[in-house]
Write a protein that holds these residues in place. Structure first.
Motif, PDB file in Angstrom:
ATOM      1  N   VAL A 225      26.961  22.299 102.889  1.00 54.51           N
ATOM      2  CA  VAL A 225      25.783  21.771 103.582  1.00 54.51           C
ATOM      3  C   VAL A 225      25.150  20.687 102.726  1.00 54.51           C
ATOM      4  O   VAL A 225      25.140  20.771 101.496  1.00 54.51           O
ATOM      5  N   GLU A 226      24.635  19.640 103.379  1.00 55.98           N
ATOM      6  CA  GLU A 226      23.837  18.673 102.643  1.00 55.98           C
ATOM      7  C   GLU A 226      22.703  19.401 101.934  1.00 55.98           C
ATOM      8  O   GLU A 226      22.083  20.295 102.508  1.00 55.98           O
ATOM      9  N   PRO A 227      22.433  19.074 100.657  1.00 54.53           N
ATOM     10  CA  PRO A 227      21.417  19.840  99.911  1.00 54.53           C
ATOM     11  C   PRO A 227      20.081  19.902 100.649  1.00 54.53           C
ATOM     12  O   PRO A 227      19.564  18.878 101.111  1.00 54.53           O
TER      13      PRO A 227
ATOM     14  N   GLU B  97      19.287  23.130 107.949  1.00 50.70           N
ATOM     15  CA  GLU B  97      20.431  22.240 108.131  1.00 50.70           C
ATOM     16  C   GLU B  97      21.537  23.034 108.802  1.00 50.70           C
ATOM     17  O   GLU B  97      21.782  24.198 108.469  1.00 50.70           O
ATOM     18  N   VAL B  98      22.220  22.421 109.768  1.00 47.77           N
ATOM     19  CA  VAL B  98      23.331  23.059 110.463  1.00 47.77           C
ATOM     20  C   VAL B  98      24.644  22.511 109.919  1.00 47.77           C
ATOM     21  O   VAL B  98      24.821  21.295 109.786  1.00 47.77           O
ATOM     22  N   LEU B  99      25.556  23.432 109.595  1.00 43.35           N
ATOM     23  CA  LEU B  99      26.884  23.057 109.118  1.00 43.35           C
ATOM     24  C   LEU B  99      27.906  23.465 110.171  1.00 43.35           C
ATOM     25  O   LEU B  99      27.955  24.627 110.587  1.00 43.35           O
TER      26      LEU B  99
ATOM     27  N   ALA C  75      30.392  27.120 102.679  1.00 45.08           N
ATOM     28  CA  ALA C  75      30.834  28.188 103.569  1.00 45.08           C
ATOM     29  C   ALA C  75      32.317  28.037 103.907  1.00 45.08           C
ATOM     30  O   ALA C  75      32.841  26.921 104.007  1.00 45.08           O
ATOM     31  N   ARG C  76      32.980  29.198 104.077  1.00 43.64           N
ATOM     32  CA  ARG C  76      34.388  29.245 104.491  1.00 43.64           C
ATOM     33  C   ARG C  76      34.505  30.123 105.734  1.00 43.64           C
ATOM     34  O   ARG C  76      34.028  31.254 105.745  1.00 43.64           O
ATOM     35  N   TRP C  77      35.163  29.604 106.748  1.00 48.42           N
ATOM     36  CA  TRP C  77      35.307  30.293 108.028  1.00 48.42           C
ATOM     37  C   TRP C  77      36.680  30.950 108.115  1.00 48.42           C
ATOM     38  O   TRP C  77      37.711  30.310 107.853  1.00 48.42           O
TER      39      TRP C  77
END
Length: 206
Positions: A142-144, A129-131, A94-96
């Motif tokens: 994110v961790e797989p 999972e939270v990134l 992801a890119r913010w």
């Protein structure tokens, strides 16, 4: 869908992790623990692997959720083994991009990968999972996510439709998130000692 605690009337002014962030971490732990009692494929069983990379998607602080469904199909020409075990992995980057580049608040992205159901009742519990998104336009992965195994009999047809959910957690700064995602399917021929003829796995979007 589970909602975070209200932040309209905070009860403490002491420096601490914001309540919605504590909620996010707690949710990730809870979701990741669901379904942990399921069995795992045998490490000695022959396996085939397929990958699928879906088109990027966008989230904003006004449109905070998205779901992508993908299909997994296992084919076999000879039924010389007991059953098929399926294991799924999802990788998310992801890119913010904040609306105000001077706002240094970073949002949180929750991703859920659901366990394929062994029946027609729909997908089973999800793993999440939270990134924590970082600097603007900096890609983070994110961790797989790994599902618990799902199985089917080879004479029943082995096909699953699996949802992958994305949610930008609330109370973030204004902005948008670009999400790239990829799914890997691992199919195991349980009970076989060599790779059965015509044993394949495919991943696609409907």
């Amino acid at each position: 869908m589970m909602q975070p605690p209200s932040l309209e009337h905070p009860t403490s002014t002491t420096p601490s992790v914001p309540r919605y962030r504590r909620w996010a971490v707690h949710l990730a732990i809870v979701v990741a623990c669901i379904g942990s009692v399921a069995t795992s494929p045998s490490a000695t069983s022959p396996q085939v692997i397929a990958e699928y990379e879906g088109p990027p998607l966008g989230l904003t602080t006004r449109a905070t959720t998205a779901t992508r469904h993908f299909k997994v199909r296992v084919s076999v020409q000879e039924q010389s083994f007991d059953r098929v075990e399926l294991l799924l992995r999802a990788q998310v980057t992801a890119r913010w991009s904040p609306t105000d580049p001077n706002n240094h608040e970073t949002p949180w992205l929750l991703t859920r990968l659901y366990i394929p159901s062994d029946n027609d009742s729909g997908p089973g519990p999800g793993r999440g999972e939270v990134l924590i998104l970082g600097k603007p336009n900096q890609p983070l992965t994110v961790e797989p996510l790994t599902s618990d195994s799902s199985e089917c009999k080879t004479d029943q047809g082995c096909e699953w439709t699996v949802p992958l959910e994305f949610e930008l957690l609330p109370h973030a700064a204004e902005g948008s998130v670009e999400v790239e995602w990829k799914v890997t399917a691992e199919a195991y021929a349980e009970g076989a000692t060599t790779l059965p003829k015509g044993f394949t796995v495919q991943v696609s979007e409907p």
